[in-house]
Design an enzyme around this catalytic site. Structure first.
Site, PDB file in Angstrom:
ATOM      1  N   ASP A   1     -13.583   7.325   6.373  1.00 20.55           N
ATOM      2  CA  ASP A   1     -12.174   6.446   6.378  1.00 20.55           C
ATOM      3  C   ASP A   1     -11.320   6.843   5.297  1.00 20.55           C
ATOM      4  O   ASP A   1     -11.837   6.205   4.102  1.00 20.55           O
ATOM      5  CB  ASP A   1     -12.639   5.210   6.717  1.00 20.55           C
ATOM      6  CG  ASP A   1     -11.125   4.342   7.002  1.00 20.55           C
ATOM      7  OD1 ASP A   1     -10.120   4.781   6.525  1.00 20.55           O
ATOM      8  OD2 ASP A   1     -11.178   3.104   7.351  1.00 20.55           O
TER       9      ASP A   1
ATOM     10  N   LYS B   1      -0.038   3.964   4.711  1.00 13.05           N
ATOM     11  CA  LYS B   1      -0.148   3.452   3.223  1.00 13.05           C
ATOM     12  C   LYS B   1       0.512   4.513   2.428  1.00 13.05           C
ATOM     13  O   LYS B   1       1.898   4.561   2.051  1.00 13.05           O
ATOM     14  CB  LYS B   1      -1.419   3.515   2.994  1.00 13.05           C
ATOM     15  CG  LYS B   1      -2.302   2.274   3.906  1.00 13.05           C
ATOM     16  CD  LYS B   1      -3.674   2.085   3.893  1.00 13.05           C
ATOM     17  CE  LYS B   1      -4.261   1.047   4.622  1.00 13.05           C
ATOM     18  NZ  LYS B   1      -3.787   1.300   6.135  1.00 13.05           N
TER      19      LYS B   1
ATOM     20  N   ASN C   1       0.805  -1.153  -0.149  1.00 10.55           N
ATOM     21  CA  ASN C   1      -0.237  -0.030  -0.096  1.00 10.55           C
ATOM     22  C   ASN C   1       0.936   1.416  -0.082  1.00 10.55           C
ATOM     23  O   ASN C   1       0.402   2.311   0.336  1.00 10.55           O
ATOM     24  CB  ASN C   1      -0.894   0.086   1.133  1.00 10.55           C
ATOM     25  CG  ASN C   1      -1.766  -1.244   1.206  1.00 10.55           C
ATOM     26  OD1 ASN C   1      -2.214  -1.780   0.130  1.00 10.55           O
ATOM     27  ND2 ASN C   1      -2.242  -1.628   2.402  1.00 10.55           N
TER      28      ASN C   1
ATOM     29  N   HIS D   1      -7.054   4.833   2.533  1.00 13.25           N
ATOM     30  CA  HIS D   1      -6.594   4.508   1.205  1.00 13.25           C
ATOM     31  C   HIS D   1      -6.547   5.434   0.150  1.00 13.25           C
ATOM     32  O   HIS D   1      -6.494   5.506  -1.088  1.00 13.25           O
ATOM     33  CB  HIS D   1      -7.289   3.317   0.636  1.00 13.25           C
ATOM     34  CG  HIS D   1      -6.913   1.917   1.389  1.00 13.25           C
ATOM     35  ND1 HIS D   1      -5.763   1.237   1.055  1.00 13.25           N
ATOM     36  CD2 HIS D   1      -7.482   1.397   2.455  1.00 13.25           C
ATOM     37  CE1 HIS D   1      -5.449   0.126   1.760  1.00 13.25           C
ATOM     38  NE2 HIS D   1      -6.527   0.187   2.714  1.00 13.25           N
TER      39      HIS D   1
ATOM     40  N   GLU E   1     -16.280   4.972   3.470  1.00 10.80           N
ATOM     41  CA  GLU E   1     -14.499   5.044   3.066  1.00 10.80           C
ATOM     42  C   GLU E   1     -14.269   5.985   2.023  1.00 10.80           C
ATOM     43  O   GLU E   1     -15.298   5.833   1.180  1.00 10.80           O
ATOM     44  CB  GLU E   1     -13.885   3.841   2.878  1.00 10.80           C
ATOM     45  CG  GLU E   1     -14.334   2.858   4.191  1.00 10.80           C
ATOM     46  CD  GLU E   1     -13.494   1.473   4.076  1.00 10.80           C
ATOM     47  OE1 GLU E   1     -12.439   1.417   3.268  1.00 10.80           O
ATOM     48  OE2 GLU E   1     -13.797   0.482   4.738  1.00 10.80           O
TER      49      GLU E   1
ATOM     50  N   HIS F   1     -14.452  -1.326   6.552  1.00 10.93           N
ATOM     51  CA  HIS F   1     -13.346  -2.065   7.036  1.00 10.93           C
ATOM     52  C   HIS F   1     -13.879  -2.614   8.322  1.00 10.93           C
ATOM     53  O   HIS F   1     -14.525  -2.352   9.257  1.00 10.93           O
ATOM     54  CB  HIS F   1     -12.003  -1.001   7.392  1.00 10.93           C
ATOM     55  CG  HIS F   1     -10.923  -1.796   7.723  1.00 10.93           C
ATOM     56  ND1 HIS F   1     -10.564  -1.883   8.920  1.00 10.93           N
ATOM     57  CD2 HIS F   1     -10.000  -2.182   6.796  1.00 10.93           C
ATOM     58  CE1 HIS F   1      -9.327  -2.584   9.044  1.00 10.93           C
ATOM     59  NE2 HIS F   1      -9.020  -2.683   7.485  1.00 10.93           N
TER      60      HIS F   1
ATOM     61  N   SER G   1     -10.734  -0.462   0.511  1.00 12.91           N
ATOM     62  CA  SER G   1      -9.720  -1.174   0.471  1.00 12.91           C
ATOM     63  C   SER G   1      -9.487  -2.608  -0.404  1.00 12.91           C
ATOM     64  O   SER G   1      -8.456  -2.909  -0.732  1.00 12.91           O
ATOM     65  CB  SER G   1      -9.136  -1.645   2.130  1.00 12.91           C
ATOM     66  OG  SER G   1     -10.152  -2.356   2.542  1.00 12.91           O
TER      67      SER G   1
END
Length: 393
Positions: A204, A237, A46, A207, A175, A130, A179
């Protein structure tokens, strides 16, 4: 025999091709990593911008001492370097205040459990949120309901129902970039829905930080910017270090600093870590060519897949999953790629839903077009092999 179920559970996972095992990475250099003495091109990490190996970031770890914080941030573990990082995060996100956690899991869990501590409250989480968000929500006193992935119509029905029932505190959780699928949340629609139903949005951005533009934190509309009430992101990440932050209003952050047990009773990460993280964030902003290279590599990967008749998910981010559908076939293809020098990890249930086992391919600014092309060619051949047509890379 005590705890016999442990061995039985592991044996069952092994039989189902679902057993997870750690691997020891002995060295990293550019887009390559070394495992058991062999070098592989890494298509599973990542580190989207290659910041973990940036000379400025590595040097920054040695510039701020001591090496350890030595205490909780509410005792003596919070330094000027931590504060400088929090100040920068407020500028980056447009939020009033920020706090730091040792991991993204701890941050998400702490927010859900601490903020949603009343039985009359409600958490509405995207179905593909997640595990840290789901576990935190399940541990909270609030009711947890999950809406279909990125389905704002379903979310609106749940919000309308909650409003009719007089639910006072509602937290919607999603998110920035998911992910496992690599797709993005419809931030504008989520903000409109939460605002119209007098609820809060938690996003979130683990990523998406560093790899999406300003729209990852807020949306411009009618001459102003609308933003989630809570933003979380990790540093492990694209930022290339480790840990996480939560940002929001001064009142929210003060509440969490007082009542979030994951924060109060954990030793802070070190001042050196905070300084390196801030260095990375500033360097990312000063070197936009890294993001440009990542975007070019994503496009090259998708083009190569199309030329080789490989079906990839509808994602324009660094996460490019190839759905295989069974754990055995997924791991077999992963092993073929490893034999040819490409590290591509197979992701299986329960990390992803059953029958959606996949190769989670990730792109980095450290890759080049030749490396991507070579990996996709081997992937195409491996897929043919699994389907019965044995070819050679």
């Amino acid at each position: 025999m005590p705890f016999e179920r442990i061995q039985l559970a592991l044996a069952e996972r092994q039989q189902q091709d679902l057993l997870r095992q750690t691997v020891i990475v002995e060295a990293m250099q550019g887009a390559s990593l070394q495992i058991q003495g062999k070098w592989y091109l890494n298509f599973s990490g990542n580190d989207y911008l290659g910041m973990s190996q940036h000379p400025k970031v590595m040097s920054a770890f040695a510039q701020a001492l001591p090496a350890g914080a030595g205490a909780s941030p509410v005792v003596t573990g919070f330094s000027q370097h931590h504060q400088a990082l929090c100040d920068y995060l407020c500028q980056l996100t447009g939020q009033e205040s920020a706090m730091l956690f040792s991991s993204g899991f701890a941050a998400n869990y702490a927010v859900c459990k601490t903020l949603m501590g009343e039985p009359e409250s409600l958490i509405l989480a995207d179905k593909l949120s997640h595990a840290s968000l789901i576990d935190g929500a399940m541990s909270a006193e609030a009711t947890l309901k999950r809406f279909k992935h990125n389905d704002t119509v379903h979310l609106q029905k749940l919000l309308s129902s909650a409003s009719r029932q007089g639910v006072k505190d509602i937290l919607v959780v999603s998110e920035g970039v998911f992910s496992m699928d690599g797709d993005k949340a419809p931030l504008s629609a989520l903000l409109n829905l939460t605002q119209s139903h007098n609820s809060w949005l938690m996003l979130d951005n683990a990523h998406s930080i560093g790899v999406l533009g300003p729209e990852q934190f807020s949306i411009a509309a009618n001459g102003s910017r609308h933003k989630p009430q809570i933003v979380m992101a990790t540093f492990g990440k694209a930022v290339g270090t480790g840990g996480a932050f939560v940002a929001g209003s001064k009142t929210l952050i003060s509440f969490l600093q007082n009542f979030a047990r994951h924060y109060v009773y954990s030793t802070a990460f070190s001042a050196a870590h905070a300084h390196a993280t801030l260095t990375s964030l500033k360097t990312m902003d000063a070197e936009p060519q890294r993001l440009a290279q990542l975007q070019s590599n994503i496009a090259a990967f998708k083009t190569a897949c199309k030329q080789n008749d490989i079906v990839v998910a509808d994602s324009d981010t660094a996460i490019q999953p190839v759905i295989i559908g069974s754990p055995g076939a997924t791991m077999h293809i992963s092993q073929i790629l490893q034999q040819q020098g490409f590290w591509v990890t197979g992701i299986r249930y329960p990390t992803v839903p059953k029958n959606s086992d996949r190769l989670r391919i990730t792109l980095s600014a450290l890759h080049n077009e030749n490396q991507i092309s070579a990996m996709v060619t081997c992937l195409a051949n491996a897929l043919h092999e699994v389907n019965g047509a044995v070819l050679q890379c």
